[in-house]
Design a protein around this motif. Structure first.
Motif, mmCIF file in Angstrom:
data_model
loop_
_atom_site.group_PDB
_atom_site.id
_atom_site.type_symbol
_atom_site.label_atom_id
_atom_site.label_comp_id
_atom_site.label_asym_id
_atom_site.label_seq_id
_atom_site.Cartn_x
_atom_site.Cartn_y
_atom_site.Cartn_z
ATOM 1 N N ALA A 1 0.846 -1.189 0.000
ATOM 2 C CA ALA A 1 0.000 0.000 0.000
ATOM 3 C C ALA A 1 0.884 1.241 0.000
ATOM 4 C CB ALA A 1 -0.910 -0.005 1.218
ATOM 5 N N ILE A 2 0.598 2.187 -0.915
ATOM 6 C CA ILE A 2 1.404 3.401 -1.024
ATOM 7 C C ILE A 2 0.475 4.609 -0.936
ATOM 8 C CG2 ILE A 2 3.084 4.675 -2.394
ATOM 9 C CD1 ILE A 2 3.815 2.094 -3.803
ATOM 10 N N PRO A 3 0.307 5.186 0.241
ATOM 11 C CA PRO A 3 -0.544 6.376 0.365
ATOM 12 C C PRO A 3 0.099 7.588 -0.301
ATOM 13 C CG PRO A 3 -0.142 5.311 2.499
ATOM 14 C CD PRO A 3 0.836 4.746 1.532
ATOM 15 N N VAL A 4 -0.747 8.451 -0.845
ATOM 16 C CA VAL A 4 -0.275 9.689 -1.449
ATOM 17 C C VAL A 4 -1.286 10.775 -1.136
ATOM 18 C CG1 VAL A 4 -1.406 9.262 -3.678
ATOM 19 C CG2 VAL A 4 0.612 10.737 -3.589
ATOM 20 N N ASN A 5 -0.833 11.998 -1.077
ATOM 21 C CA ASN A 5 -1.680 13.142 -0.757
ATOM 22 C C ASN A 5 -2.783 13.305 -1.795
ATOM 23 O OD1 ASN A 5 -2.786 15.600 -0.049
ATOM 24 N ND2 ASN A 5 -0.825 16.660 0.152
ATOM 25 N N SER A 6 -4.030 13.135 -1.382
ATOM 26 C CA SER A 6 -5.151 13.229 -2.321
ATOM 27 C C SER A 6 -5.391 14.655 -2.787
ATOM 28 C CB SER A 6 -6.427 12.683 -1.676
ATOM 29 O OG SER A 6 -6.821 13.486 -0.576
ATOM 30 N N MET A 7 -4.762 15.648 -2.126
ATOM 31 C CA MET A 7 -4.923 17.044 -2.497
ATOM 32 C C MET A 7 -3.811 17.537 -3.419
ATOM 33 S SD MET A 7 -7.735 17.745 -1.054
ATOM 34 C CE MET A 7 -7.773 19.527 -1.299
ATOM 35 N N PRO B 1 8.375 -11.608 8.225
ATOM 36 C CA PRO B 1 8.526 -10.303 8.890
ATOM 37 C C PRO B 1 9.133 -9.232 7.994
ATOM 38 C CG PRO B 1 9.163 -12.063 10.382
ATOM 39 C CD PRO B 1 8.941 -12.707 9.041
ATOM 40 N N HIS B 2 9.994 -9.645 7.053
ATOM 41 C CA HIS B 2 10.664 -8.664 6.203
ATOM 42 C C HIS B 2 9.904 -8.383 4.910
ATOM 43 C CE1 HIS B 2 12.155 -12.649 4.873
ATOM 44 N NE2 HIS B 2 12.071 -12.103 3.670
ATOM 45 N N THR B 3 8.730 -8.957 4.708
ATOM 46 C CA THR B 3 7.950 -8.704 3.495
ATOM 47 C C THR B 3 7.432 -7.268 3.493
ATOM 48 O OG1 THR B 3 7.235 -11.012 3.414
ATOM 49 C CG2 THR B 3 5.948 -9.413 2.138
ATOM 50 N N PRO B 4 7.640 -6.515 2.393
ATOM 51 C CA PRO B 4 7.129 -5.140 2.357
ATOM 52 C C PRO B 4 5.608 -5.109 2.483
ATOM 53 C CG PRO B 4 8.783 -5.456 0.654
ATOM 54 C CD PRO B 4 8.466 -6.822 1.212
ATOM 55 N N ALA B 5 5.102 -4.190 3.309
ATOM 56 C CA ALA B 5 3.663 -4.030 3.514
ATOM 57 C C ALA B 5 3.171 -2.682 3.013
ATOM 58 C CB ALA B 5 3.319 -4.179 4.993
ATOM 59 N N PHE B 6 3.972 -1.641 3.183
ATOM 60 C CA PHE B 6 3.562 -0.305 2.740
ATOM 61 C C PHE B 6 4.804 0.507 2.434
ATOM 62 C CE2 PHE B 6 4.146 -0.025 7.291
ATOM 63 C CZ PHE B 6 4.669 1.248 7.536
ATOM 64 N N ALA B 7 4.597 1.597 1.730
ATOM 65 C CA ALA B 7 5.688 2.505 1.413
ATOM 66 C C ALA B 7 5.171 3.928 1.549
ATOM 67 C CB ALA B 7 6.215 2.263 -0.001
ATOM 68 N N ALA B 8 6.047 4.825 1.974
ATOM 69 C CA ALA B 8 5.682 6.222 2.168
ATOM 70 C C ALA B 8 6.611 7.112 1.351
ATOM 71 C CB ALA B 8 5.763 6.592 3.646
ATOM 72 N N PHE B 9 6.038 8.151 0.771
ATOM 73 C CA PHE B 9 6.834 9.106 0.011
ATOM 74 C C PHE B 9 7.611 10.023 0.955
ATOM 75 C CE2 PHE B 9 3.699 8.142 -3.303
ATOM 76 C CZ PHE B 9 4.511 8.055 -4.421
ATOM 77 N N THR B 10 8.831 10.308 0.570
ATOM 78 C CA THR B 10 9.625 11.305 1.276
ATOM 79 C C THR B 10 10.171 12.282 0.262
ATOM 80 O OG1 THR B 10 11.550 11.700 2.682
ATOM 81 C CG2 THR B 10 11.685 9.843 1.148
ATOM 82 N N SER B 11 10.382 13.520 0.697
ATOM 83 C CA SER B 11 10.971 14.501 -0.212
ATOM 84 C C SER B 11 12.424 14.186 -0.503
ATOM 85 C CB SER B 11 10.872 15.907 0.394
ATOM 86 O OG SER B 11 9.533 16.284 0.531
ATOM 87 N N GLY B 12 13.054 13.345 0.354
ATOM 88 C CA GLY B 12 14.474 13.075 0.189
ATOM 89 C C GLY B 12 15.283 14.280 0.633
ATOM 90 N N THR B 13 16.559 14.189 0.495
ATOM 91 C CA THR B 13 17.425 15.304 0.888
ATOM 92 C C THR B 13 18.306 15.788 -0.252
ATOM 93 O OG1 THR B 13 19.097 13.735 1.647
ATOM 94 C CG2 THR B 13 17.526 14.539 3.280
ATOM 95 N N THR B 14 18.357 15.061 -1.339
ATOM 96 C CA THR B 14 19.244 15.459 -2.435
ATOM 97 C C THR B 14 18.541 15.409 -3.786
ATOM 98 O OG1 THR B 14 20.038 13.176 -2.662
ATOM 99 C CG2 THR B 14 21.298 14.653 -1.241
ATOM 100 N N GLY B 15 17.249 15.243 -3.815
ATOM 101 C CA GLY B 15 16.549 15.162 -5.083
ATOM 102 C C GLY B 15 15.054 15.133 -4.891
ATOM 103 N N LEU C 1 10.567 6.622 -2.333
ATOM 104 C CA LEU C 1 9.683 5.715 -1.608
ATOM 105 C C LEU C 1 10.473 4.965 -0.551
ATOM 106 C CD1 LEU C 1 7.411 4.081 -4.352
ATOM 107 C CD2 LEU C 1 6.681 5.555 -2.479
ATOM 108 N N CYS C 2 10.008 5.071 0.684
ATOM 109 C CA CYS C 2 10.598 4.305 1.778
ATOM 110 C C CYS C 2 9.681 3.130 2.087
ATOM 111 C CB CYS C 2 10.748 5.180 3.015
ATOM 112 S SG CYS C 2 11.888 6.561 2.785
ATOM 113 N N PHE C 3 10.182 1.920 1.935
ATOM 114 C CA PHE C 3 9.384 0.710 2.139
ATOM 115 C C PHE C 3 9.491 0.244 3.588
ATOM 116 C CE2 PHE C 3 9.742 0.812 -2.387
ATOM 117 C CZ PHE C 3 8.623 0.147 -2.867
ATOM 118 N N HIS C 4 8.359 -0.219 4.126
ATOM 119 C CA HIS C 4 8.310 -0.769 5.478
ATOM 120 C C HIS C 4 7.596 -2.114 5.452
ATOM 121 C CE1 HIS C 4 10.086 2.634 7.514
ATOM 122 N NE2 HIS C 4 9.383 3.422 6.718
#
Length: 519
Positions: A103-109, A163-177, A181-184
């Motif tokens: 599951a990858i949530p993203v800002n609906s706005m 336990p290590h299977t990806p379940a969701f990912a979240a967007f990050t602005s990053g620091t250099t670009g 996607l950060c997977f958890h």
């Protein structure tokens, strides 16, 4: 520097461990925890449609899982979820994780251009969004209504997950670009709960509300993982509330655990009802940016140690520092929460002495550095490895941490990372603008806002400049998401640059803060 985590603000029920479920699936963990503690018929969520029991949450997740499976989605499929906070988001998210999808949530706005870019990065097999987003993505768009219909399709079993299977990912602005996607994993939510959830101390009798949305990793923990694991009720609002509406919501629903950013707290304190409403909270959690000392004093005056100042990153998944009940020191972020570790290093990567400033590095079992595309193999930092942040910090001899700000060029407004170059590019599209720089400034009331400084081309007189200012702000409002729009545009004679012409962003920030830019 590792210390025991702060005691929770009250007795909390421990969740059923992942290892005790048949499939290792996070959604099975959540549902079995509700069943084991007799919560299925209690209220899990309140939104614009009314109250929703824990039972209805998991039944709805089952229908969403069936709809996903009927479309050929399953383990490893990436599903982009562009829905506002509400029961539809919760069911879609849990339905995706139930079938082993990511599951990858993203800002609906998001502005349509930004939404399309999110799709390009995530490379999803399907998107859950409002019908008007159809056509922005190469993947099919499914509506919340199509996931909620009970058409008799069999609910698929929980996907078997390690336990290590990806379940969701979240967007990050990053620091250099650009955004990454950060997977958890399926195991991460329980680890985060043992750290931040335990520090916050969410209880079954709590009513929770989070200003940060569930498309952020922080908001996802606040409104989904912690309350579902611990049996609390959570209020969800699809629209972004102003301070007055938020205070009214807290009072109306008897919110006891409230999450927000420093900037929003500062806005709220300007309201005449703020002290009375906030003073009745059991826990107030502040995160997302450095908490100004003046604002902390005002909030501590109202709430004392019931104010919990926390720090975390999208890569971590939630918070790993907490400053509140049981482990409190003024103007710090508290101490590190087990099972995480931290250290502060110099430019050569060598640990510095207590009290010396350096770069903050973190270690722990949930760290997922971002990747540029969803199809790339998710990155994972081993628990013993150090992950380097872009934050300047100090740690005193007792392990209390102060974070002083970013070491890179990212600005933080309302707890959201913003790349100034994106806004500067928009400003410099105007033919009258020669140069532009954008930075965050903190007003006297403690609110962080973006301010733009531009150098106009020769020949633009004062009267024309005022028209240019309005055109620049209008262009930003129509092409950028709201939090990226500068509060105002100031015209200056020059911008600070080094000998090779590189913009000196720290100098920009300093001159913006002290008002020394020459008009």
């Amino acid at each position: 520097m590792t210390t025991a985590p702060p005691r929770p603000a009250g007795d909390a029920v421990a969740p059923v461990p992942v290892s005790g479920t048949r499939s290792g699936n996070l959604v099975e963990l959540l549902e079995e925890s509700a069943r084991a503690h007799g919560r299925l018929d209690r209220t899990a969520y309140i939104d614009e449609d009314g109250e929703h029991s824990f039972r209805s949450v998991y039944e709805g997740a089952g229908r969403a899982a069936a709809a996903f499976a009927a479309r050929g989605l399953g383990p490893g499929s990436r599903i982009l979820i562009a829905l506002p906070d509400g029961i539809d988001f919760v069911r879609a998210f849990l339905g995706a994780v139930r079938i082993g999808a990511v599951a990858i949530p993203v800002n609906s706005m998001f502005h349509p251009d930004e939404m399309a870019r999110a799709g390009d990065i995530a490379e999803p097999a399907a998107v859950v969004a409002a019908p008007e987003f159809d056509g922005l993505f190469t993947a099919p768009v499914l509506t919340a209504r199509s996931l909620s219909r009970d058409d008799g399709a069999a609910v698929p079993p929980y996907a078997d997950c390690a336990p290590h299977t990806p379940a969701f990912a979240a967007f990050t602005s990053g620091t250099t670009g650009g955004p990454k996607l950060c997977f958890h994993t399926h195991a991460d939510a329980e680890v985060l709960d043992r750290a931040a959830g335990e520090a916050i101390g969410v209880r079954e009798d709590d009513v929770c509300y989070s200003v940060p949305r569930m498309n952020f990793a922080y908001g996802l923990g606040n409104s989904l993982f912690f309350p579902l694991l611990r049996g609390a009720t959570t209020v969800l609002t699809g629209r972004r509330l102003g301070p007055a509406d938020c205070l009214a919501l807290i009072a109306r629903h008897g919110v006891s655990v409230y999450y927000s950013q420093p900037t929003f707290f500062a806005h709220m304190l300007a309201h005449p009802d703020a002290e009375g409403v906030l003073g009745r909270l059991r826990v107030a959690v502040v995160a997302g940016e450095v908490l100004p000392q003046a604002l902390e004093r005002r909030l501590r005056h109202i709430m004392g140690e019931r104010l919990l100042n926390v720090y975390g990153t999208t890569e971590i998944g939630h918070a790993l520092l907490a400053n509140g009940a049981g482990s409190y020191r003024e103007f710090t972020l508290g101490r590190v929460l087990a099972p995480y570790r931290l250290r502060v290093v110099d430019e050569e990567g060598r640990p510095v002495a207590a009290g010396c400033e350096g770069r903050l590095e973190l270690a722990g079992p949930t760290i997922g550095p971002g990747v540029a595309r969803g199809s790339e193999a998710p990155l994972r930092t081993a628990p013993e490895e150090w992950y380097s942040t872009s934050d300047a910090a100090t740690v005193d001899a007792d392990g209390f941490v102060r974070v002083h700000g970013r070491l890179d060029d990212v600005e933080i407004v309302g707890g959201i990372n913003v790349h100034p170059t994106e806004i500067e590019d928009r400003l410099m599209e105007h033919p009258a603008v020669k140069e532009a720089a954008v930075c965050a400034v903190r007003r006297d009331d403690g609110v962080s806002v973006l301010r733009a400084f531009t150098v106009l081309r020769a020949g633009v007189d004062a009267a024309a400049a005022q028209e240019v200012r309005q055109e620049l702000l209008a262009a930003c409002r129509t092409t950028l998401t709201w939090y990226k729009v500068p509060e105002d545009v100031f015209f200056v004679t020059s911008l600070p640059r080094n000998h090779v012409g590189k913009l000196l962003r720290r100098t920009v920030r300093a001159q913006a803060a002290d008002g020394s830019f020459r008009p």
